[in-house]
Design a protein around this motif. Structure first.
Motif, mmCIF file in Angstrom:
data_model
loop_
_atom_site.group_PDB
_atom_site.id
_atom_site.type_symbol
_atom_site.label_atom_id
_atom_site.label_comp_id
_atom_site.label_asym_id
_atom_site.label_seq_id
_atom_site.Cartn_x
_atom_site.Cartn_y
_atom_site.Cartn_z
ATOM 1 N N LYS A 194 -10.404 -4.851 -12.232
ATOM 2 C CA LYS A 194 -10.952 -5.610 -11.110
ATOM 3 C C LYS A 194 -9.939 -6.664 -10.688
ATOM 4 N N LYS A 226 1.221 4.260 -2.955
ATOM 5 C CA LYS A 226 0.953 5.659 -2.632
ATOM 6 C C LYS A 226 2.152 6.532 -2.987
ATOM 7 N N ASP A 277 -8.197 8.343 -8.354
ATOM 8 C CA ASP A 277 -8.731 9.518 -7.654
ATOM 9 C C ASP A 277 -7.630 10.510 -7.298
ATOM 10 N N GLU A 292 -8.868 -7.080 -1.529
ATOM 11 C CA GLU A 292 -9.696 -5.907 -1.254
ATOM 12 C C GLU A 292 -8.848 -4.642 -1.150
ATOM 13 N N LYS A 293 -7.677 -4.759 -0.543
ATOM 14 C CA LYS A 293 -6.790 -3.606 -0.414
ATOM 15 C C LYS A 293 -6.248 -3.190 -1.778
ATOM 16 N N GLN A 323 -7.725 -3.591 -4.629
ATOM 17 C CA GLN A 323 -8.833 -2.943 -5.340
ATOM 18 C C GLN A 323 -9.001 -1.513 -4.851
ATOM 19 N N GLU A 324 -8.878 -1.338 -3.542
ATOM 20 C CA GLU A 324 -8.966 0.007 -2.958
ATOM 21 C C GLU A 324 -7.859 0.902 -3.491
ATOM 22 N N MET A 325 -6.646 0.352 -3.626
ATOM 23 C CA MET A 325 -5.524 1.144 -4.107
ATOM 24 C C MET A 325 -5.680 1.493 -5.586
ATOM 25 N N TYR A 326 -6.313 0.624 -6.336
ATOM 26 C CA TYR A 326 -6.592 0.921 -7.749
ATOM 27 C C TYR A 326 -7.455 2.175 -7.856
ATOM 28 N N TYR A 327 -8.517 2.237 -7.072
ATOM 29 C CA TYR A 327 -9.383 3.417 -7.103
ATOM 30 C C TYR A 327 -8.665 4.637 -6.532
ATOM 31 N N TYR A 328 -7.829 4.401 -5.507
ATOM 32 C CA TYR A 328 -7.068 5.500 -4.908
ATOM 33 C C TYR A 328 -6.178 6.166 -5.962
ATOM 34 N N GLU A 354 0.829 -1.205 0.000
ATOM 35 C CA GLU A 354 0.000 0.000 0.000
ATOM 36 C C GLU A 354 0.862 1.253 0.000
#
Length: 208
Positions: free
Chosen positions: A151, A102, A173, A162-163, A165-170, A98
């Motif tokens: 996905k 970032k 954004d 799940e993390k 996937q979250e980082m993909y959207y992060y 993660e």
């Protein structure tokens, strides 16, 4: 010299950076055509980059795998010749955490990458990635509707699906937080139109 009707072109080649002499010859022939074009990477050479810019190169797709000085310098050199860069960034590699992801997005913003496209590692059949993931029992979905490169369908090594996937959207954004993708592209297209107006090809294209 061939006649090409379209004023803006996409040179379909995974990398032009394979034969310097061929690139030089191609770009010299293209200069009088006054076309505006984009492609995959160009040779990292002053003569080649200068000729590419004269020939109408305005946008390059460049794979970005890390935040090294090599990538920093590569993007800067394109920019020095007035060539915009869209980075292709693959998420979910085995060394990705993660924090790493970032920091990578922060790096892309720092080097003023023009556009970015984020995808997640996807094990398409008949590829080495598929074989490796299958053998390691890391494929978590075999629904082909999930195989969109947006996905998560694998078990990442250093985080949960799940993390990732979250980082993909992060990434999407965060990179486009200050300027949406369509606005960034509008600015790049305006630069192209300004160049077309300067060399007298914009009106000719519009009349056609």
């Amino acid at each position: 010299m061939a006649s090409i009707d379209n004023n803006r072109l996409f040179i379909v080649d995974n990398s032009l950076a394979q034969d310097k002499d061929w690139e030089i010859g191609l770009f010299k022939e293209m200069i009088p055509l006054k076309k505006k074009w984009c492609s995959h990477p160009i040779e990292d050479d002053d003569e080649v980059l200068d000729l590419a810019a004269q020939a109408g190169a305005w946008f390059i797709y460049q794979a970005i795998f890390d935040s090294s000085d090599h990538i920093r310098d590569r993007i800067k050199r394109y920019h020095d010749y007035g060539i915009a860069v869209e980075g292709s960034i693959l998420l979910g590699l085995d060394y990705h955490t993660e924090d790493y992801i970032k920091r990578l997005v922060d790096f892309l913003l720092e080097i003023e990458l023009d556009m970015a496209e984020f995808t997640v590692l996807t094990p398409f059949p008949h590829t080495r990635t598929y074989d490796d993931m299958k053998n390691a029992n890391r494929i978590i979905s075999r629904d082909w509707n999930d195989y969109t490169c947006g996905k998560v369908v694998i078990q990442p090594k250093l985080m949960s699906p799940e993390k990732l996937q979250e980082m993909y959207y992060y990434c999407w954004d965060k990179f486009y937080e200050d300027e949406p993708a369509n606005y960034k592209m509008f600015k790049l297209l305006k630069r192209v139109m300004d160049k077309e107006k300067a060399d007298g090809t914009f009106k000719a294209r519009r009349r056609g």
